[in-house]
Design a protein around this motif. Structure first.
Motif, PDB file in Angstrom:
ATOM      1  N   MET A  55     -32.465  -4.131  21.468  1.00 15.27           N
ATOM      2  CA  MET A  55     -33.879  -6.194  21.556  1.00 15.27           C
ATOM      3  C   MET A  55     -34.351  -6.581  20.586  1.00 15.27           C
ATOM      4  N   PRO A  56     -33.825  -7.514  20.137  1.00 12.50           N
ATOM      5  CA  PRO A  56     -34.082  -8.753  19.265  1.00 12.50           C
ATOM      6  C   PRO A  56     -35.885  -8.486  18.887  1.00 12.50           C
ATOM      7  N   ARG A  57     -36.200  -8.254  17.380  1.00 17.31           N
ATOM      8  CA  ARG A  57     -36.964  -7.845  16.842  1.00 17.31           C
ATOM      9  C   ARG A  57     -37.861  -9.449  16.064  1.00 17.31           C
ATOM     10  N   PHE A  58     -39.434  -9.939  16.388  1.00 20.13           N
ATOM     11  CA  PHE A  58     -40.032 -10.938  16.301  1.00 20.13           C
ATOM     12  C   PHE A  58     -40.790 -10.457  15.660  1.00 20.13           C
ATOM     13  N   LEU A  59     -41.498 -11.473  14.387  1.00 20.95           N
ATOM     14  CA  LEU A  59     -42.281 -11.392  13.519  1.00 20.95           C
ATOM     15  C   LEU A  59     -43.160 -12.723  14.553  1.00 20.95           C
ATOM     16  N   LEU A  60     -44.824 -11.871  14.542  1.00 21.72           N
ATOM     17  CA  LEU A  60     -45.356 -13.253  15.729  1.00 21.72           C
ATOM     18  C   LEU A  60     -46.412 -13.530  14.549  1.00 21.72           C
ATOM     19  N   LYS A  61     -46.580 -14.631  13.844  1.00 18.33           N
ATOM     20  CA  LYS A  61     -48.314 -15.147  13.631  1.00 18.33           C
ATOM     21  C   LYS A  61     -48.926 -16.194  13.734  1.00 18.33           C
ATOM     22  N   SER A  62     -50.095 -15.781  12.871  1.00 18.43           N
ATOM     23  CA  SER A  62     -50.919 -16.306  14.691  1.00 18.43           C
ATOM     24  C   SER A  62     -52.305 -17.071  13.212  1.00 18.43           C
ATOM     25  N   THR A  63     -53.219 -17.698  13.638  1.00 21.74           N
ATOM     26  CA  THR A  63     -54.034 -18.306  12.609  1.00 21.74           C
ATOM     27  C   THR A  63     -55.288 -18.740  13.787  1.00 21.74           C
ATOM     28  N   TYR A  64     -56.033 -17.618  13.826  1.00 25.43           N
ATOM     29  CA  TYR A  64     -57.672 -17.953  14.803  1.00 25.43           C
ATOM     30  C   TYR A  64     -58.316 -19.143  14.868  1.00 25.43           C
ATOM     31  N   THR A  65     -58.302 -20.490  16.106  1.00 25.75           N
ATOM     32  CA  THR A  65     -59.965 -21.217  15.753  1.00 25.75           C
ATOM     33  C   THR A  65     -60.968 -20.943  16.208  1.00 25.75           C
ATOM     34  N   VAL A  66     -61.191 -21.737  15.839  1.00 25.98           N
ATOM     35  CA  VAL A  66     -62.857 -21.535  15.942  1.00 25.98           C
ATOM     36  C   VAL A  66     -63.050 -20.527  16.580  1.00 25.98           C
ATOM     37  N   ASP A  67     -63.122 -20.697  17.998  1.00 26.22           N
ATOM     38  CA  ASP A  67     -63.139 -20.182  19.523  1.00 26.22           C
ATOM     39  C   ASP A  67     -62.696 -18.783  18.999  1.00 26.22           C
ATOM     40  N   GLY A  68     -61.257 -18.747  18.449  1.00 21.33           N
ATOM     41  CA  GLY A  68     -60.443 -17.405  18.585  1.00 21.33           C
ATOM     42  C   GLY A  68     -61.400 -16.688  17.576  1.00 21.33           C
ATOM     43  N   LEU A  69     -61.861 -17.344  16.725  1.00 22.43           N
ATOM     44  CA  LEU A  69     -62.662 -16.275  15.486  1.00 22.43           C
ATOM     45  C   LEU A  69     -63.813 -16.087  16.553  1.00 22.43           C
ATOM     46  N   LYS A  70     -64.246 -16.923  17.034  1.00 25.17           N
ATOM     47  CA  LYS A  70     -66.081 -16.227  17.722  1.00 25.17           C
ATOM     48  C   LYS A  70     -65.236 -15.053  18.862  1.00 25.17           C
ATOM     49  N   GLY A  71     -64.342 -15.236  19.479  1.00 22.53           N
ATOM     50  CA  GLY A  71     -64.033 -14.567  20.053  1.00 22.53           C
ATOM     51  C   GLY A  71     -64.000 -12.867  19.563  1.00 22.53           C
ATOM     52  N   LEU A  72     -62.528 -12.654  17.935  1.00 25.31           N
ATOM     53  CA  LEU A  72     -62.513 -11.858  17.543  1.00 25.31           C
ATOM     54  C   LEU A  72     -64.077 -11.138  17.386  1.00 25.31           C
ATOM     55  N   ALA A  73     -65.148 -11.689  16.241  1.00 21.19           N
ATOM     56  CA  ALA A  73     -66.333 -11.545  16.435  1.00 21.19           C
ATOM     57  C   ALA A  73     -66.735  -9.688  16.680  1.00 21.19           C
ATOM     58  N   LYS A  74     -66.873 -11.064  18.275  1.00 18.49           N
ATOM     59  CA  LYS A  74     -67.307 -10.546  19.405  1.00 18.49           C
ATOM     60  C   LYS A  74     -66.521  -9.056  19.736  1.00 18.49           C
ATOM     61  N   ASP A  75     -64.729  -9.109  19.994  1.00 20.66           N
ATOM     62  CA  ASP A  75     -64.330  -7.664  20.269  1.00 20.66           C
ATOM     63  C   ASP A  75     -63.648  -7.373  19.524  1.00 20.66           C
ATOM     64  N   GLY A  76     -63.769  -7.566  18.015  1.00 20.40           N
ATOM     65  CA  GLY A  76     -63.353  -6.077  16.912  1.00 20.40           C
ATOM     66  C   GLY A  76     -62.049  -6.203  17.108  1.00 20.40           C
ATOM     67  N   GLY A  77     -61.411  -6.178  15.837  1.00 19.20           N
ATOM     68  CA  GLY A  77     -59.951  -5.841  15.623  1.00 19.20           C
ATOM     69  C   GLY A  77     -59.615  -4.778  16.777  1.00 19.20           C
ATOM     70  N   THR A  78     -59.815  -3.453  17.634  1.00 28.01           N
ATOM     71  CA  THR A  78     -59.062  -2.573  17.437  1.00 28.01           C
ATOM     72  C   THR A  78     -59.162  -3.271  19.474  1.00 28.01           C
ATOM     73  N   LYS A  79     -59.581  -4.279  19.794  1.00 27.15           N
ATOM     74  CA  LYS A  79     -59.474  -4.727  20.824  1.00 27.15           C
ATOM     75  C   LYS A  79     -58.611  -5.539  21.485  1.00 27.15           C
ATOM     76  N   ARG A  80     -58.989  -6.810  20.379  1.00 30.06           N
ATOM     77  CA  ARG A  80     -57.570  -7.791  19.853  1.00 30.06           C
ATOM     78  C   ARG A  80     -56.178  -7.180  20.406  1.00 30.06           C
ATOM     79  N   ALA A  81     -56.129  -5.779  19.116  1.00 32.09           N
ATOM     80  CA  ALA A  81     -55.208  -5.945  18.634  1.00 32.09           C
ATOM     81  C   ALA A  81     -54.826  -4.881  20.575  1.00 32.09           C
ATOM     82  N   GLU A  82     -55.175  -4.200  21.042  1.00 32.30           N
ATOM     83  CA  GLU A  82     -55.053  -3.258  22.341  1.00 32.30           C
ATOM     84  C   GLU A  82     -54.688  -4.839  23.547  1.00 32.30           C
ATOM     85  N   VAL A  83     -54.831  -5.529  23.384  1.00 36.46           N
ATOM     86  CA  VAL A  83     -54.778  -6.925  24.134  1.00 36.46           C
ATOM     87  C   VAL A  83     -52.941  -7.532  23.623  1.00 36.46           C
ATOM     88  N   VAL A  84     -53.256  -7.363  22.836  1.00 38.31           N
ATOM     89  CA  VAL A  84     -51.654  -7.712  22.084  1.00 38.31           C
ATOM     90  C   VAL A  84     -50.283  -6.927  22.656  1.00 38.31           C
TER      91      VAL A  84
END
Length: 106
Positions: A1-30
């Motif tokens: 399968m082809p490989r991809f590097l997904l680079k992302s930058t949080y929006t203000v709302d995204g950062l609020k969600g990250l602060a609420k959920d934490g990194g481990t939960k976001r990694a699991e969602v991804v």
């Protein structure tokens, strides 16, 4: 399968969600999102540079990668870029493919 590097930058709302959920939960969602697209997440890393996250993953094809990037961006929490990446072996194979390219002015 082809490989991809997904680079992302949080929006203000995204950062609020990250602060609420934490990194481990976001990694699991991804991970689950990539798997639902028929792919596999190799790794995910958080940063505090120009990009906030780096995800190395395998996806079935470029169409799937584009669909995933569109869905993530449309959700509004991230600005995302999807970059195809090659292994060293794939580059070796590419160097053996003959091309008839002519540079400008030649």
């Amino acid at each position: 399968m082809p490989r991809f590097l997904l680079k992302s930058t949080y929006t203000v709302d995204g950062l609020k969600g990250l602060a609420k959920d934490g990194g481990t939960k976001r990694a699991e969602v991804v991970r689950k999102t990539i798997e639902a697209s028929g792919g596999r997440m190799e790794s995910m890393h958080f940063s505090f540079d120009e990009d906030d996250t780096y995800v190395l993953c395998e996806l079935p094809d470029h169409k799937t990668a584009a669909a995933l990037a569109i869905a993530i961006r449309a959700a509004g929490g991230l600005r995302v870029r999807m970059t195809p990446v090659l292994t060293a072996e794939e580059v070796d194979e590419a160097t053996r493919v003959k091309s008839s390219y002519q540079p400008p002015g030649a």
